[in-house]
Design a protein around this motif. Structure first.
Motif, mmCIF file in Angstrom:
data_model
loop_
_atom_site.group_PDB
_atom_site.id
_atom_site.type_symbol
_atom_site.label_atom_id
_atom_site.label_comp_id
_atom_site.label_asym_id
_atom_site.label_seq_id
_atom_site.Cartn_x
_atom_site.Cartn_y
_atom_site.Cartn_z
ATOM 1 N N GLY A 283 -5.321 -22.439 77.712
ATOM 2 C CA GLY A 283 -4.883 -23.338 78.781
ATOM 3 C C GLY A 283 -3.384 -23.427 78.973
ATOM 4 N N TYR A 284 -2.656 -22.429 78.503
ATOM 5 C CA TYR A 284 -1.227 -22.423 78.795
ATOM 6 C C TYR A 284 -0.693 -21.000 78.682
ATOM 7 N N SER B 257 1.395 -25.305 81.330
ATOM 8 C CA SER B 257 -0.076 -25.362 81.249
ATOM 9 C C SER B 257 -0.705 -24.730 82.486
ATOM 10 N N ASP B 258 -1.993 -24.429 82.365
ATOM 11 C CA ASP B 258 -2.729 -23.881 83.511
ATOM 12 C C ASP B 258 -2.671 -24.834 84.695
#
Lengths: 99, 556
Positions: free
Chosen positions: B81-82, B354-355
């Motif tokens: 997620g990043y 982050s995403d």
């Protein structure tokens, strides 16, 4: 003060996901350092390492790391191995803002 | 921005397909690690401390909003997620599983991206000025030439087995915003006395264990000769560069060993030979074809906005005022500005995003900057084409994302390599030191008082954190299993001051002492500067190292 003699553990990274792994006494692999096989001499460690190298499908580039075993606690002797064993010391992902 | 033609697309599609087969063979055990390693490295896949790391190329740092959304999507689906923006304008994922990497390459190929030339002894991803095309001081837009170099260097058969990795940067201005002097080859766009566009070529720069400033090989190279001349340099390097010792194999060692005059003689001799044999000249129509991809976006006709910018800088909302002062940069077009989105939030590793943030920033690129953004070697993002009248609106939206750090060019806008928290080569951690610095000096008024200042941190001598060219550089070292940090002063990447290498100020500091030592240096600077306008680097060059040394270690 008596001279400290390091002990040894075989470690590497799993081929599938690169995660840290340690060789156990039963020649299986574990992500937990406290389950690793600890040997008292580098010579015995090298024998274990040779066996580990035969499992290249499963584990990449195994090597011997120095540790100090105190009872059930196994302590890596370098900062590098401490961080490998415990994971990054920083936050991995910032939390999303509250929506 | 450049759009792939069918050849480009085929290359990345086929590469993804090839790697899928290679990964399958590795996972089934018919290919072992020593055979697989060079294959994975050619696809940007490293083995780090805790996992694989995949480095995605972002040629000269330019991204579309669609590409950033794809990077976010990959981070969410295949990583944690990043993503991490690097000091070479690339992006790294720290946790991909091997079986997912072919899928990631296919996803990247679907948006004209890849991981080629991000590892190995090849010509790496070409870097450039993050203000390319919009900087008022630039001679010409460097991006078409960076793109031409990308196309020329991708899978160039003659340079597939170089002595070591090879890095090229292209700058369009005298003010060096891409650390061009610290590359194997640096290309500056210049004009001749007659006004013709051409290049000044420098070579032999680099950081790592032998840091050197590049030297001028040719003051003016006519535009059509660019690739012929680069090939001549590469041929000299390929022929005479050392292959017996990887630490002596970079071109900088060759340039030092030969001396710049002899190196230049060999390059010019090779170049003349090439010209006699029909050298590779850049056709004007090809330059025009590529340059057309970098035509300015459809700007609106706007009045100059100097007065509005000045009012914003003095705004009652001091956060916004500091942000405009530090993160908003001049633009060629009246009424427009470039904006740095500083990825330097307190508590988050420099360059991490982050995403969720990537997706929202992609939306902001669409809304405010013609759907494009740039990754900088300072581990930030840039929206290059923002209307000044909309700056407050953008700031408020960035604030909601936690991306409003108003510190561009200031002490907490530091860069740091991943260090021992992730990297297999590192000796010490970089990120925790960076986070401590960001927390210790977070007060924006104090940062403003300090003025323009750069801190760069590397976790080992390989210098991914560019510590030699920080005004303050921090190098992590291992002393008998314990992390220590050397402090260097006086480096400069060439932005805003002539390029220089920092010098070690004295004995290393332990983990607890390094940030207080930095504070001592900053306080010493404040006491020594001749006026509030004298920047740290100018003050250091005027007074030299001695007063800083005395402040850090005493007079004995």
């Amino acid at each position: 003060m008596a001279k400290f003699t390091p002990q040894f553990v075989v470690t590497g990274n799993l081929t599938d996901d690169g995660s840290v792994t340690y060789l156990k006494l039963d020649r299986g692999w574990t992500p937990r350092l406290d389950e690793a096989a600890v040997v008292e001499s580098e010579g015995v460690g090298q024998e274990l390492l040779q066996a580990a190298r035969a499992e290249e499908r499963q584990v990449c580039d195994p090597y011997l790391m120095k540790v100090r075993a105190l009872g059930a606690v196994i302590e890596p002797l370098s900062a590098r191995e401490r961080i490998r064993a415990e994971g990054p010391t920083t936050r991995l992902r910032r939390p999303d803002p509250t929506l | 921005m450049y759009q792939y033609d069918s050849h480009d697309q085929r290359i990345v599609d086929e590469r993804a397909r090839q790697f899928r087969g290679q990964v399958e063979r590795r996972l089934e055990g018919s290919v072992l690690e020593n055979e697989f390693k060079p294959l994975r490295l050619q696809n940007g896949l490293y083995m780090q401390l805790h996992a694989y790391m995949m480095r995605v190329a972002i040629p000269y740092g330019l991204l579309s909003s669609g590409q950033l959304r794809k990077l976010a999507d990959i981070a969410r689906r295949y990583d944690r997620g990043y993503g991490h923006f690097t000091t070479r304008q690339n992006l790294q994922y720290n946790w991909p599983a091997l079986e997912d990497v072919p899928k990631i390459l296919e996803e990247l190929a679907s948006v004209q991206m890849h991981a080629i030339q991000t590892s190995g002894n090849c010509i790496r991803n070409t870097t450039s000025d993050h203000f390319a095309g919009i900087a008022p001081d630039e001679v010409a837009d460097p991006r078409p030439y960076a793109e031409i170099i990308r196309q020329w260097s991708t899978f160039h058969p003659e340079f597939a087995y170089l002595p070591r990795k090879f890095k090229i940067a292209v700058g369009g201005s005298e003010d060096d915003r891409a650390a061009v002097y610290f590359h194997d080859i640096g290309v500056f766009l210049v004009r001749s006395e007659r006004g013709e566009l051409g290049f000044r070529i420098v070579a032999g720069g680099g950081l790592g264990r032998t840091p050197l400033v590049a030297q001028v090989v040719r003051d003016f190279l006519p535009e059509p000769e660019l690739l012929a001349y680069l090939e001549s340099i590469m041929r000299v390097y390929n022929r005479f560069g050392r292959r017996d010792n990887k630490y002596k194999a970079r071109i900088k060692i060759l340039v030092e060993a030969l001396g710049i005059e002899e190196f230049r003689r060999l390059v010019e001799e090779e170049w003349h030979k090439e010209r006699e044999q029909g050298a590779l000249l850049l056709p004007a129509e090809e330059v025009a074809r590529v340059a057309a991809c970098f035509e300015p976006p459809p700007y609106r006709q706007l009045p100059p906005a100097g007065a509005q910018l000045e009012a914003f800088r003095l705004d009652r909302d001091r956060g916004f005022g500091h942000w405009v002062k530090n993160n908003v940069h001049p633009h060629k077009r009246p009424g427009y500005a470039a904006v740095t989105i500083a990825l330097k939030e307190k508590g988050t590793p420099p360059g991490d995003v982050s995403d969720y943030q990537m997706e929202r920033v992609a939306d902001l690129a669409d809304e405010f900057s013609f759907g494009e953004l740039r990754a900088t070697h300072l581990q930030n993002l840039v929206l290059a084409d923002v209307e000044v009248s909309r700056l407050r609106e953008l700031y408020e939206k960035l604030s909601a994302l936690g991306l409003d750090a108003a510190n561009a060019g200031k002490v907490t806008d530091l860069i740091a390599c991943p260090g021992l928290d992730f990297c297999n080569l590192a000796n010490a951690r970089s990120i925790p030191v960076a986070l401590d610095i960001m927390e210790r000096f977070e007060d924006l008024d104090y940062q403003s008082d300090l003025g323009e200042l750069s801190i760069k941190i590397s976790g080992c001598i390989n210098a991914c954190g560019h510590h030699h060219i920080g005004h303050l550089g921090v190098l992590g070292i291992d002393k008998q299993g314990v992390e220590h940090y050397q402090l260097m002063l006086g480096g400069s990447s060439g932005q805003g001051a002539s390029p220089s290498l920092g010098k070690i100020i004295g004995p290393a500091f332990d983990r607890d002492a390094i940030v207080p030592a930095i504070e001592t240096v900053l306080q010493t600077y404040l006491a020594l500067r001749s006026s509030e306008d004298e920047r740290f680097i100018d003050c250091y060059r005027r007074v030299s190292a001695q007063p800083f040394k005395e402040a850090l270690y005493g007079t004995h």
